[in-house]
Motif scaffolding. Structure first.
Motif, mmCIF file in Angstrom:
data_model
loop_
_atom_site.group_PDB
_atom_site.id
_atom_site.type_symbol
_atom_site.label_atom_id
_atom_site.label_comp_id
_atom_site.label_asym_id
_atom_site.label_seq_id
_atom_site.Cartn_x
_atom_site.Cartn_y
_atom_site.Cartn_z
ATOM 1 N N UNK B 18 -65.899 -4.750 99.456
ATOM 2 C CA UNK B 18 -65.574 -4.491 97.932
ATOM 3 C C UNK B 18 -66.756 -3.821 97.271
ATOM 4 N N UNK B 19 -66.260 -3.126 96.116
ATOM 5 C CA UNK B 19 -67.275 -2.313 95.422
ATOM 6 C C UNK B 19 -68.060 -3.642 94.777
ATOM 7 N N UNK B 20 -67.227 -4.458 94.310
ATOM 8 C CA UNK B 20 -68.142 -5.625 93.649
ATOM 9 C C UNK B 20 -69.137 -6.412 94.744
ATOM 10 N N UNK B 21 -68.712 -6.637 95.806
ATOM 11 C CA UNK B 21 -69.698 -6.951 96.659
ATOM 12 C C UNK B 21 -70.841 -6.090 97.161
ATOM 13 N N UNK B 22 -70.414 -4.744 97.017
ATOM 14 C CA UNK B 22 -71.541 -3.770 97.293
ATOM 15 C C UNK B 22 -72.727 -4.190 96.224
ATOM 16 N N UNK B 23 -72.291 -4.213 95.136
ATOM 17 C CA UNK B 23 -73.340 -4.360 94.009
ATOM 18 C C UNK B 23 -73.917 -5.770 93.747
ATOM 19 N N UNK B 24 -73.257 -6.483 94.424
ATOM 20 C CA UNK B 24 -74.029 -8.083 94.377
ATOM 21 C C UNK B 24 -74.980 -7.845 95.496
ATOM 22 N N UNK B 27 -77.385 -4.177 94.602
ATOM 23 C CA UNK B 27 -77.543 -3.920 93.235
ATOM 24 C C UNK B 27 -76.597 -3.228 92.321
ATOM 25 N N UNK B 28 -76.683 -3.366 91.115
ATOM 26 C CA UNK B 28 -75.633 -2.747 90.131
ATOM 27 C C UNK B 28 -75.657 -1.302 90.180
ATOM 28 N N UNK B 29 -74.204 -0.887 90.510
ATOM 29 C CA UNK B 29 -73.950 0.697 90.524
ATOM 30 C C UNK B 29 -74.221 1.251 91.598
ATOM 31 N N UNK B 30 -74.718 0.541 92.721
ATOM 32 C CA UNK B 30 -75.023 0.994 93.963
ATOM 33 C C UNK B 30 -73.765 1.601 94.614
ATOM 34 N N UNK B 31 -74.051 2.686 95.317
ATOM 35 C CA UNK B 31 -72.982 3.357 96.211
ATOM 36 C C UNK B 31 -73.452 3.383 97.809
ATOM 37 N N UNK B 32 -72.619 3.101 98.801
ATOM 38 C CA UNK B 32 -73.071 3.106 100.303
ATOM 39 C C UNK B 32 -73.274 4.638 100.619
ATOM 40 N N UNK B 67 -65.500 4.183 103.296
ATOM 41 C CA UNK B 67 -65.865 3.861 101.955
ATOM 42 C C UNK B 67 -65.508 2.317 101.580
ATOM 43 N N UNK B 68 -65.879 1.921 100.243
ATOM 44 C CA UNK B 68 -65.622 0.492 99.734
ATOM 45 C C UNK B 68 -64.172 0.346 99.773
ATOM 46 N N UNK B 69 -63.664 -0.845 100.214
ATOM 47 C CA UNK B 69 -62.404 -1.419 100.079
ATOM 48 C C UNK B 69 -61.924 -2.234 98.931
ATOM 49 N N UNK B 70 -60.705 -2.469 98.740
ATOM 50 C CA UNK B 70 -59.949 -3.574 97.926
ATOM 51 C C UNK B 70 -60.803 -4.773 98.301
ATOM 52 N N UNK B 71 -60.658 -5.275 99.586
ATOM 53 C CA UNK B 71 -61.182 -6.706 100.031
ATOM 54 C C UNK B 71 -62.416 -6.666 100.892
ATOM 55 N N UNK B 72 -63.166 -7.454 100.959
ATOM 56 C CA UNK B 72 -64.162 -7.664 101.940
ATOM 57 C C UNK B 72 -63.705 -8.156 103.096
ATOM 58 N N UNK B 73 -63.885 -7.626 104.307
ATOM 59 C CA UNK B 73 -63.165 -7.896 105.590
ATOM 60 C C UNK B 73 -64.577 -7.802 106.827
#
Lengths: 191, 191
Positions: B18-24, B27-32, B67-73
Motif C-alpha cells: 500500500x502507499x502508506x506502507x511504501x512511505x513507512x 520515507x515520506x512521499x516515496x514512489x516505487x 504499482x501500489x495497491x490498496x492493501x499490502x500482500x
C-alpha cells in the motif's frame, strides 16, 4: 470407488554414501549411526550430516541415509539446485550418468564427486503383495491423483516392486508443496 | 489437436505494498521505481526490495511489484513459509482474511502486518479475446497439462478474464519445479 490408495512421503534433501566416502568424511573405519528407521525396511536416517558445496552456494547439514551404498548419490530438489548452482536432472535412483557433481564436506575430510547429484523422480514402493492388489508390476508407470485446492494428477509415476518394500509413494519437497500434501496423506493411484 | 495453449510464468516470492506502507518503509512521499515491466500490462517489478521477517527466519531482499495497491500482500511459496515459520494458505490474490502476518523491513522503517501472507493459487490471466477463443469465462476453473518427465495435470486452475490482461498462466516456484517447467513453456488447457 477405487481402493487403490497409497500413503505419500515427502523426501527432503539427503544423500547416500559409499563406505569409501564415509571413511574419507568421518574417519577410517567409521560406521554410520542410526537416527531413526525409515518406512522402507532396512533403510534409516543417520545422525550424521554433511555440507554439500556447489559452484554458487552450500546446503548445510544435509542428512545421510543409511546403510552405505555402492555409489554416492545426492538427492536434492530443483530449488536446492538453484542454491548450489547446479541443475540436477530428474532421475530414478541409481541412474547417475552425466549428472552434475558436488563437493561433500564432513568433519574429518571432504570429497568431490564428479557425478551423482539428482532430483529423484517420483515413484511408488510396493511390496509384491501390494502390486498384486493394485494390478501393476515392477517398472510400470501410473498416475496418482491429489485432491484439494492444489489438486493435481502426477503422471509418469514409476512403480517399484520388491518383497522388501513397504507401500509408499515418494515425492520431493517441491512436488509435495506444489500439491499441498503432507507425509501420510493418502493418494489415489489411477488405472 | 487442441490449440488451447498458454505460456507459463513462474512467480518467485514478491510483495505488493500500500502507499502508506511504501512511505513507512522508504520515507515520506516515496514512489516505487520501475526495474522492468511484467507481462501483465501496467504491472512492473520494482528496483526496491525489503526483508520479510517471520517467527523463525527472514527472507532477505524480496522484490516489490508495482504499482501500489490498496492493501499490502506478500506472496511466498510453502517452502518460503518453512523459512519464515508461517503457513501461508493457498489463496487467490486479494483474499487475505485470516492469513498470517509478518514484519516487513525497509531502509527507512518497518511495518508489521497482521495478515496478508499467502501462497498464490495457480491461475491464468486472459484477455477478453483469449477467453472467447478458449471458450471460458472469468472465474471458470480449468485443468492444465504439463508434458515431460515431471508431467502432471494441474487441477483447480482459476481463469481470470479482463480487457487489460495478457495471456499467461502463473504458478509459484514450488509448482514450477515440481512440473519441471520454465518461463515461457507452453501448456495445454484441457476442456
Amino acid at each position: 470407488m477405487s481402493n487403490n490408495f497409497v500413503p505419500v512421503g515427502l523426501s527432503n534433501r539427503h544423500l547416500h554414501l559409499s563406505q569409501e566416502h564415509i571413511e574419507i568424511l568421518f574417519g577410517e573405519g567409521y560406521e554410520l549411526t542410526k537416527f531413526k528407521d525409515l518406512s522402507q525396511p532396512g533403510q534409516y536416517a543417520c545422525n550424521e550430516k554433511v555440507d554439500i558445496v556447489g559452484p554458487k552456494g552450500t546446503l548445510k547439514g544435509v542428512r545421510i541415509l543409511g546403510p552405505a551404498r555402492g555409489k554416492t548419490q545426492i538427492e536434492i530438489s530443483l530449488a536446492d539446485g538453484f542454491v548450489l548452482g547446479v541443475k540436477p536432472p530428474v532421475r530414478d535412483s541409481g541412474d547417475l550418468a552425466g549428472s552434475p557433481g558436488a563437493k561433500i564436506v564432513g568433519p574429518k575430510g571432504e570429497v568431490t564427486i564428479e557425478e551423482g547429484v539428482i532430483a529423484a523422480a517420483r515413484h511408488i514402493h510396493m511390496h509384491t503383495s501390494d502390486a498384486e492388489k493394485f494390478g501393476v508390476k515392477d517398472k510400470d508407470i501410473v498416475k496418482v491423483k491429489v485432491e484439494g485446492k492444489r489438486g493435481m494428477i502426477f503422471e509418469n509415476v514409476l512403480v517399484r516392486v520388491h518383497p522388501t518394500y513397504a507401500l509408499e509413494m515418494h515425492v520431493d519437497m517441491d512436488e509435495g508443496n506444489a500439491a499441498g500434501i503432507k507425509n501420510g496423506d493418502m493418494l489415489e493411484v489411477l488405472k
